[in-house]
Enzyme design. Structure first.
Site, PDB file in Angstrom:
ATOM      1  N   HIS A 191       0.838  -1.208   0.000  1.00 34.64           N
ATOM      2  CA  HIS A 191       0.000   0.000   0.000  1.00 34.64           C
ATOM      3  C   HIS A 191       0.875   1.263   0.000  1.00 34.64           C
ATOM      4  CE1 HIS A 191      -2.997   2.934   1.392  1.00 34.64           C
ATOM      5  NE2 HIS A 191      -3.929   2.039   1.169  1.00 34.64           N
TER       6      HIS A 191
ATOM      7  N   ASP B 198      -6.415  -7.652  -1.823  1.00 34.84           N
ATOM      8  CA  ASP B 198      -7.754  -7.070  -1.698  1.00 34.84           C
ATOM      9  C   ASP B 198      -8.228  -6.424  -2.994  1.00 34.84           C
ATOM     10  OD1 ASP B 198      -5.847  -5.050  -1.487  1.00 34.84           O
ATOM     11  OD2 ASP B 198      -6.840  -3.995   0.156  1.00 34.84           O
TER      12      ASP B 198
END
Length: 513
Positions: free
Chosen positions: A188, A280
């Site tokens: 991320h 995700d």
């Protein structure tokens, strides 16, 4: 009642979402590993520029699903869908969970952890949780951003290793199967919140002054000239620099996965644990995360089953969804999905995903449509979309197509987006298949024929030749929205009336807009 047509479209509803396969000696445990905003940047998936030996090793002993898709392209919504098996418009996690965004799943939703705990299966989570409320997503062992620094439990792979060891040695017992969910925060972005660590926190823990030191991490650095730029991104120096930083954190993720798997082995559970690895949503670049295009939703999916040696090293090219994870986990434990309703008027909740256990070594025998549902990312980013994918086509319905496509905070500050913005403002050449205005303003319907357009660059939704295909896919999408109780079923050109006089005669009533 469902028509026969819908039962044929969703055959899992004919009986149960779980496989009927049986085994004389049932396996015991599940390890679910989820990366954060990771795409296909893995050696085993064809990226020759990146160094991911541990993920490559896992792939060699797993069934590798090369056509796996998340149902939504946003952090909290995707995690809620992974953990409930329900799309976000059904489970209620419409956007991000933390801070001012504050979205939560509906109170009566049953997550996989809550279901397993009722069957005496020990549950644990290590890393990024990012979903709520706690009653919907309970874990007996929880080391997350709720009681730690997110970097400590999501990027510090030494700390994560020790937490896994703690769970396996002191929480999981010989008398109880376990479900352990390890959710990395890599790769991320962190340039908007912790810019001192770099675009992707690639400097966090690397031993430089002020960066701290992660003992088990051997940082791998990449030259921008060597990275592989996805076809949907502009190939510019800024994009390459951005990707090079991303690769370094993917390498940290890779080493972390290796440490977690070693802990599993050392605890004696390598041969009784189903291991699932995925992410995700797609990478945090334009046309990636927050989009339902391929770059935003196509994910890695490796499943290692110790009870199915024939699946080790196989490649499965059938389309699957991350909504299949919950049915797969329940099937592994032989735990039934509960009978319940989220809202009484919508009736019993049914999973539309399938268990993948019986398909680990299947080739071309699982053809079906894959659906997507996105509503928000950050609270200001209202841009609901629905999608359906078949083997050949992608259809996306942009419900708020009047508005410009919204850009998230960390994406806006990224070198790749800033480069697009600066080049557009100055009128400089931009080596991109799109323009910034085209990226912002989209047609209500987007249809892509991936046979001739694998990167989804050409919208054919309004071409006469494709009208029969468009109508067929629209019908399939509407059917899935009906089946999953989508409140946006009639949007944007009508209002859904399903109460009072219309309780037994549900209608979409036109707005003439």
């Amino acid at each position: 009642s469902l028509s026969l047509w819908w039962l044929l479209l969703f055959p899992a509803l004919l009986t149960s979402p779980l496989s009927r396969a049986s085994s004389a000696s049932l396996p015991r445990n599940v390890l679910l590993i989820i990366a954060d905003d990771a795409g296909l940047e893995i050696g085993a998936l064809g990226n020759s520029a990146i160094h991911t030996p541990h993920l490559d090793r896992l792939a060699r002993k797993s069934a590798v699903f090369t056509e796996a898709y998340t149902s939504v392209s946003s952090c909290s919504p995707s995690r809620s869908a992974i953990l409930t098996g329900l799309p976000v418009h059904q489970n209620g996690m419409y956007g991000l969970h933390h801070d001012v965004h504050h979205f939560n799943s509906h109170d009566k939703v049953h997550s996989v952890s809550s279901i397993l705990m009722k069957h005496n299966i020990t549950t644990g989570i290590i890393g990024k949780k990012h979903v709520g409320p706690k009653d919907v997503y309970p874990f007996e062992f929880a080391e997350t951003e709720e009681n730690n620094s997110i970097n400590s439990v999501g990027r510090n792979i030494t700390h994560m290793k020790l937490l896994v060891r703690d769970f396996l040695s002191s929480v999981a017992t010989p008398d109880s199967p376990f479900f352990l969910y390890v959710a990395f925060h890599d790769p991320h972005r962190c340039g908007h919140t912790q810019p001192q660590y770099g675009y992707f926190c690639e400097r966090y823990g690397n031993g430089e002054p002020g960066m701290g030191r992660i003992p088990d991490w051997d940082p791998v650095l990449y030259k921008p000239a060597d990275v592989m730029v996805p076809a949907y991104l502009p190939d510019t120096p800024a994009t390459r620099e951005d990707i090079a930083a991303q690769y370094t954190t993917i390498s940290r993720l890779d080493q972390g996965v290796g440490l977690v798997l070693q802990e599993l082995h050392d605890a004696g559970h390598a041969d009784d644990t189903l291991v699932i690895f995925s992410s995700d949503n797609g990478i945090p670049f334009p046309l990636g995360r927050t989009n339902l295009y391929t770059g935003g939703v196509k994910e890695p999916l490796f499943i290692f089953s110790p009870s199915d040696p024939s699946s080790h090293g196989t490649v499965v090219d059938a389309q699957v969804s991350l909504l299949d994870i919950v049915p797969t986990v329940l099937d592994w434990f032989k735990v039934p999905y509960p009978h319940y309703s989220i809202f009484k008027k919508q009736g019993r909740v049914k999973l539309t995903g399938w268990s993948l256990l019986e398909h680990l070594s299947t080739q071309g025998k699982m053809e079906r449509a894959i659906f997507g549902s996105h509503i928000l990312h950050e609270v200001t980013m209202y841009y609901p979309m629905r999608s359906v994918r078949t083997k050949r086509y992608t259809l996306i319905h942009n419900l708020n197509y009047w508005a410009p496509f919204p850009i998230d905070q960390d994406g806006y500050l990224s070198p790749s987006f800033q480069d697009i913005l600066v080049r557009t403002r100055s009128g400089s050449p931009l080596p991109w298949h799109s323009t910034l205005q085209e990226y912002y303003f989209r047609k209500e319907w987007e249809l892509f024929d991936r046979k001739s357009d694998p990167h989804e660059f050409l919208n054919v939704a309004y071409k006469p030749l494709y009208q029969p295909v468009l109508a067929s896919l629209q019908s399939q999408l509407t059917g899935w929205q009906n089946l999953t109780g989508d409140p946006w079923l009639c949007s944007p050109h009508a209002v859904l009336e399903n109460s009072g006089h219309y309780k037994q005669d549900v209608q979409c009533m036109g707005l003439d807009n």
